[in-house]
Design an enzyme around this catalytic site. Structure first.
Site, PDB file in Angstrom:
ATOM      1  N   CYS A   1     -70.459 -21.486  32.804  1.00 21.98           N
ATOM      2  CA  CYS A   1     -70.523 -20.369  33.747  1.00 21.98           C
ATOM      3  C   CYS A   1     -69.132 -19.948  34.173  1.00 21.98           C
ATOM      4  O   CYS A   1     -68.872 -18.767  34.395  1.00 21.98           O
ATOM      5  CB  CYS A   1     -71.359 -20.769  34.957  1.00 21.98           C
ATOM      6  SG  CYS A   1     -70.811 -22.314  35.690  1.00 21.98           S
TER       7      CYS A   1
ATOM      8  N   GLU B   1     -76.529 -21.225  41.939  1.00 19.26           N
ATOM      9  CA  GLU B   1     -75.295 -21.168  41.144  1.00 19.26           C
ATOM     10  C   GLU B   1     -75.675 -20.485  39.837  1.00 19.26           C
ATOM     11  O   GLU B   1     -76.272 -21.107  38.962  1.00 19.26           O
ATOM     12  CB  GLU B   1     -74.767 -22.574  40.844  1.00 19.26           C
ATOM     13  CG  GLU B   1     -74.391 -23.379  42.062  1.00 19.26           C
ATOM     14  CD  GLU B   1     -73.111 -22.902  42.708  1.00 19.26           C
ATOM     15  OE1 GLU B   1     -72.481 -21.956  42.195  1.00 19.26           O
ATOM     16  OE2 GLU B   1     -72.751 -23.477  43.745  1.00 19.26           O
TER      17      GLU B   1
HETATM   18  P1  NAP Z   1     -81.946 -20.730  32.564  1.00 25.93           P
HETATM   19  O1  NAP Z   1     -82.801 -20.246  31.474  1.00 25.93           O
HETATM   20  O2  NAP Z   1     -81.942 -20.003  33.846  1.00 25.93           O
HETATM   21  O3  NAP Z   1     -82.358 -22.257  32.802  1.00 25.93           O
HETATM   22  C1  NAP Z   1     -81.819 -23.028  33.847  1.00 25.93           C
HETATM   23  C2  NAP Z   1     -82.930 -23.829  34.477  1.00 25.93           C
HETATM   24  O4  NAP Z   1     -83.851 -22.956  35.136  1.00 25.93           O
HETATM   25  C3  NAP Z   1     -83.765 -24.609  33.465  1.00 25.93           C
HETATM   26  O5  NAP Z   1     -84.155 -25.841  34.043  1.00 25.93           O
HETATM   27  C4  NAP Z   1     -84.956 -23.716  33.248  1.00 25.93           C
HETATM   28  O6  NAP Z   1     -86.086 -24.406  32.791  1.00 25.93           O
HETATM   29  C5  NAP Z   1     -85.163 -23.167  34.636  1.00 25.93           C
HETATM   30  N1  NAP Z   1     -85.856 -21.881  34.680  1.00 25.93           N
HETATM   31  C6  NAP Z   1     -85.753 -20.845  33.822  1.00 25.93           C
HETATM   32  N2  NAP Z   1     -86.502 -19.809  34.244  1.00 25.93           N
HETATM   33  C7  NAP Z   1     -87.097 -20.194  35.397  1.00 25.93           C
HETATM   34  C8  NAP Z   1     -87.994 -19.578  36.302  1.00 25.93           C
HETATM   35  N3  NAP Z   1     -88.426 -18.328  36.125  1.00 25.93           N
HETATM   36  N4  NAP Z   1     -88.410 -20.277  37.382  1.00 25.93           N
HETATM   37  C9  NAP Z   1     -87.974 -21.531  37.591  1.00 25.93           C
HETATM   38  N5  NAP Z   1     -87.119 -22.179  36.762  1.00 25.93           N
HETATM   39  C10 NAP Z   1     -86.680 -21.519  35.684  1.00 25.93           C
HETATM   40  O7  NAP Z   1     -80.422 -20.834  32.175  1.00 25.93           O
HETATM   41  P2  NAP Z   1     -79.804 -21.121  30.757  1.00 25.93           P
HETATM   42  O8  NAP Z   1     -79.775 -19.836  30.024  1.00 25.93           O
HETATM   43  O9  NAP Z   1     -80.447 -22.288  30.136  1.00 25.93           O
HETATM   44  O10 NAP Z   1     -78.347 -21.576  31.246  1.00 25.93           O
HETATM   45  C11 NAP Z   1     -77.279 -20.763  31.212  1.00 25.93           C
HETATM   46  C12 NAP Z   1     -77.068 -19.981  32.497  1.00 25.93           C
HETATM   47  O11 NAP Z   1     -76.744 -20.863  33.570  1.00 25.93           O
HETATM   48  C13 NAP Z   1     -75.890 -19.047  32.364  1.00 25.93           C
HETATM   49  O12 NAP Z   1     -76.141 -17.832  32.981  1.00 25.93           O
HETATM   50  C14 NAP Z   1     -74.794 -19.809  33.090  1.00 25.93           C
HETATM   51  O13 NAP Z   1     -73.735 -19.014  33.501  1.00 25.93           O
HETATM   52  C15 NAP Z   1     -75.555 -20.430  34.193  1.00 25.93           C
HETATM   53  N6  NAP Z   1     -74.813 -21.554  34.748  1.00 25.93           N
HETATM   54  C16 NAP Z   1     -74.285 -21.423  35.995  1.00 25.93           C
HETATM   55  C17 NAP Z   1     -73.528 -22.451  36.541  1.00 25.93           C
HETATM   56  C18 NAP Z   1     -72.926 -22.326  37.917  1.00 25.93           C
HETATM   57  O14 NAP Z   1     -72.545 -23.351  38.481  1.00 25.93           O
HETATM   58  N7  NAP Z   1     -72.802 -21.157  38.486  1.00 25.93           N
HETATM   59  C19 NAP Z   1     -73.327 -23.621  35.808  1.00 25.93           C
HETATM   60  C20 NAP Z   1     -73.885 -23.714  34.544  1.00 25.93           C
HETATM   61  C21 NAP Z   1     -74.635 -22.670  34.030  1.00 25.93           C
HETATM   62  P3  NAP Z   1     -86.547 -24.339  31.225  1.00 25.93           P
HETATM   63  O15 NAP Z   1     -85.429 -24.952  30.445  1.00 25.93           O
HETATM   64  O16 NAP Z   1     -87.796 -25.134  31.215  1.00 25.93           O
HETATM   65  O17 NAP Z   1     -86.733 -22.887  30.917  1.00 25.93           O
END
Ligand code: NAP
Length: 467
Positions: free
Chosen positions: A268, A234
Site C-alpha cells: 500500500c 487502512e
Molecule cells: P481486499 O480484497 O480488500 O482483501 C483484504 C481483506 O478484506 C481480506 O481478508 C478479504 O477477504 C477481506 N474482504 C474483501 N472484501 C470484503 C468485504 N466486502 N467485506 C469484508 N471483508 C472483505 O484487498 P486485497 O486486494 O487482497 O489487498 C490489497 C489492498 O490492500 C490494496 O488496495 C492495498 O493498498 C491495501 N493495503 C493497505 C494497507 C494499509 O496499511 N493501508 C496495507 C496493505 C494493503 P477475502 O480474502 O476472503 O476476500
C-alpha cells in the site's frame, strides 16, 4: 473466493480449507467473550511476558515462517525473513512501551477544579474482542502490528485473514497459543468475506480494523457504523515520489526502485507515481528505467530474485488491464509491460515504467498493485505538489529535496498521512501509520495505534461528603 493456499510462482494448489460453519464461529465468539472477561484484568507485566514469548518464538521459527509466507503469496524469501524479524521487533516494542503509552493521564489540577473535582484522571481500558480483517501482502506484519498493541491493551483478537493465506493465518493462531496466551485471546476465523458482516454485528465483537481495498473498507465501515462500533481502516494508496532539482538523483533512483518493487510491487505504501522536475527529469527517467529493466524476476525462493510473482492471477490481470488501457490512450511503455518469457507457470509480470500519463487513463487515478511505475514531468514546485495531491488516495508520500523551504511546503500542503524526505516510506513501531482521503481513517502503530482500541475513561472524584 475459496480458502486455499496456492503457490503463485507455480499455480499449484497446496492445500484447501473448509470455511467455518455457523456453529464453529459461535464457539469462537463464545471463547473470545470468556477469555476477555479474565484477560482484561491482567497487568501489563503478565501481558508483556506473553508478547515477548511470541517474539522469541518468531525469532526461533523465522526460517520456516518465511518459507511459508513465500510459498503462499510469492514475496521474495529475503523479504519474508525481514518481515518475520520486524514482527518480533514490534512485539518487543509494545511489550516494553505499552505501560508508558497507556499510563493514566492526569490533567493539571487547576484545569479541572471548576468542574468540582478534587481529583480527575484518564484511564485507558480495553474495549473487548476486536475483529481484524487483514490482507495477504504482508501476511505476518499486518496482523502483528494490530495484535501486539491490542493484546498489550487487554483486548482479545479475532483474525479474518485473506482467503489465500490460510496457512499463515493458522500459524499466527498457533504462535500466540504457544506463547501461552489463554484460549480465546487470539483466534483465527477461517471464513470468507461474506461472513464478516455477521461477525461485526455480533454483540461480543466490540470493534473492527480492516486493512485492504477500498470496496472492502467501505463495506466493513458501513456495517460498523450501523452497529455503532469503532472501526479503523487502512486502505489503498497511490503514493507520490517527488524528485526536485536539489535531490541526489542517483540516490533517489536507487530508493525509487526499491520503493516501487518492494514486495513484488504489492504494498500500500509503495511509491507508485514518480513526479520529477524538468531539470532532472531526463537523468532520473533514464536511470530509473534502466534500473527497473535490470531487475531479476523469478522464483521467490531464489535469494538472487528481486521480483517474484503477483500473489494471484486476478491481481496480474488487473495490473495488465491498467497498463493496456494506458497504452491504448497513448502512454509510452518505457520498459516491461508484459509477462516475462520463460516463467509461464506463475503469475509474473515484468517491472514496468509508463510515461506520458494523462487524466484520461485509468492508471492516473487507480492504484497499481504490482511492479508498475508511472512517470510525470513537472516544471516547478507548485506543479509537483498539485500532481502529488491529484489522487483519491492519501496514504503516504516521498519527496526528494534538500531545500528546507520546499520541505516545509510539503509538510504543510501534502494530502497524505505521512511525508518522507530523501528516503522511502516504511512503517516503524514508534511512528503512526495511516492515511487520509480514500486511504482510510485511524492510525496503527505508536501510541496512536494502541489507543485506537481503548476506552478512554474519565475518572472524576468529587469532594468528600459531610456526615
Ligand atoms: P481486499 O480484497 O480488500 O482483501 C483484504 C481483506 O478484506 C481480506 O481478508 C478479504 O477477504 C477481506 N474482504 C474483501 N472484501 C470484503 C468485504 N466486502 N467485506 C469484508 N471483508 C472483505 O484487498 P486485497 O486486494 O487482497 O489487498 C490489497 C489492498 O490492500 C490494496 O488496495 C492495498 O493498498 C491495501 N493495503 C493497505 C494497507 C494499509 O496499511 N493501508 C496495507 C496493505 C494493503 P477475502 O480474502 O476472503 O476476500
Amino acid at each position: 473466493m475459496p480458502i486455499a493456499s496456492v503457490n503463485p510462482a507455480t499455480g499449484e494448489t497446496l492445500e484447501t480449507f473448509e470455511a467455518l460453519d455457523g456453529a464453529a464461529i459461535e464457539l469462537r465468539l463464545a471463547r473470545a467473550e470468556a477469555a476477555y472477561r479474565e484477560y482484561r484484568t491482567t497487568g501489563f507485566d503478565h501481558r508483556a511476558e506473553l508478547v515477548r514469548r511470541a517474539a522469541d518464538l518468531l525469532d526461533d521459527g523465522r526460517e520456516p515462517i518465511a518459507r511459508m509466507m513465500t510459498e503462499e503469496m510469492g514475496k521474495p524469501l529475503t523479504a519474508a525473513r525481514a518481515e518475520a524479524a520486524k514482527c518480533a521487533t514490534a512485539l518487543r516494542w509494545y511489550a516494553e512501551r505499552a505501560p508508558g503509552l497507556l499510563a493514566d493521564e492526569i490533567p493539571d489540577r487547576a484545569d479541572v477544579t471548576d468542574s468540582g473535582a478534587v481529583d480527575a484522571y484518564v484511564r485507558y481500558r480495553p474495549l473487548g474482542a476486536v475483529l481484524a480483517v487483514m490482507p495477504w501482502n504482508f501476511p505476518f506484519w499486518q496482523v502483528i502490528r494490530f495484535a501486539a498493541p491490542a493484546l498489550m491493551a487487554g483486548n482479545v483478537c479475532l483474525l479474518k485473514h485473506a482467503s489465500n493465506v490460510p496457512r499463515t493465518a493458522l500459524a499466527l493462531e498457533e504462535l500466540f497459543r504457544q506463547a501461552g496466551f489463554p484460549q480465546g485471546c487470539f483466534q483465527t476465523l477461517l471464513i470468507g468475506s461474506g461472513a464478516v458482516e455477521g461477525v461485526i454485528r455480533d454483540r461480543r465483537v466490540a470493534a473492527v480494523t480492516l486493512t485492504g481495498s477500498e470496496p472492502a473498507g467501505r463495506s466493513v465501515a458501513a456495517t460498523a457504523a450501523d452497529e455503532v462500533k469503532k472501526a479503523v481502516l487502512e486502505l489503498g494508496g497511490s503514493d507520490p515520489f517527488v524528485v526536485l532539482p536539489s535531490a541526489d538523483v542517483p540516490a533517489a533512483v536507487r530508493a525509487a526502485v526499491r520503493a516501487r518493487v518492494q514486495n513484488n510491487g504489492q504494498s500500500c505504501i509503495a511509491a507508485k507515481r514518480f513526479i520529477v522536475h524538468g531539470e532532472v527529469y531526463e537523468q532520473f527517467a533514464t536511470a530509473f528505467t534502466e534500473a527497473m529493466r535490470a531487475l531479476r524476476v523469478g522464483d521467490p525462493m531464489d535469494e538472487r530474485t528481486d521480483v517474484g510473482p503477483l500473489a494471484s492471477e486476478q491481481g496480474r490481470t488487473d495490473l495488465e488491464e491498467l497498463v493496456e488501457d494506458a497504452r491504448a490512450h497513448g502512454a509510452r511503455v518505457e520498459c516491461g509491460g508484459r509477462r516475462p518469457v520463460g516463467l509461464d507457470g506463475g503469475w509474473f509480470y515484468e517491472p514496468t515504467v509508463v510515461s506520458g500519463v494523462t487524466p484520461a487513463m485509468r492508471i492516473h487515478l487507480e492504484e497499481t498493485f504490482g511492479p508498475v511505475a508511472t512517470l510525470y514531468r513537472v516544471e516547478d514546485l507548485e506543479e509537483a505538489l498539485a500532481a502529488a495531491n491529484d489522487t483519491p488516495f492519501g496514504l503516504s508520500s516521498n519527496v526528494w529535496t534538500t531545500d528546507g523551504a520546499e520541505q516545509q511546503r510539503f509538510v504543510r500542503d501534502i494530502e497524505a498521512g505521512g511525508v518522507f524526505f530523501n528516503g522511502m516510506t516504511a512503517s516503524h513501531p514508534a511512528l503512526p501509520f495511516g492515511g487520509v482521503k480514500r486511504s482510510g481513517f485511524g492510525r496503527e502503530l505508536s501510541g496512536h495505534g494502541i489507543r485506537e482500541f481503548c476506552n478512554i475513561t474519565t475518572v472524576w472524584l468529587g469532594p468528600p461528603q459531610q456526615g
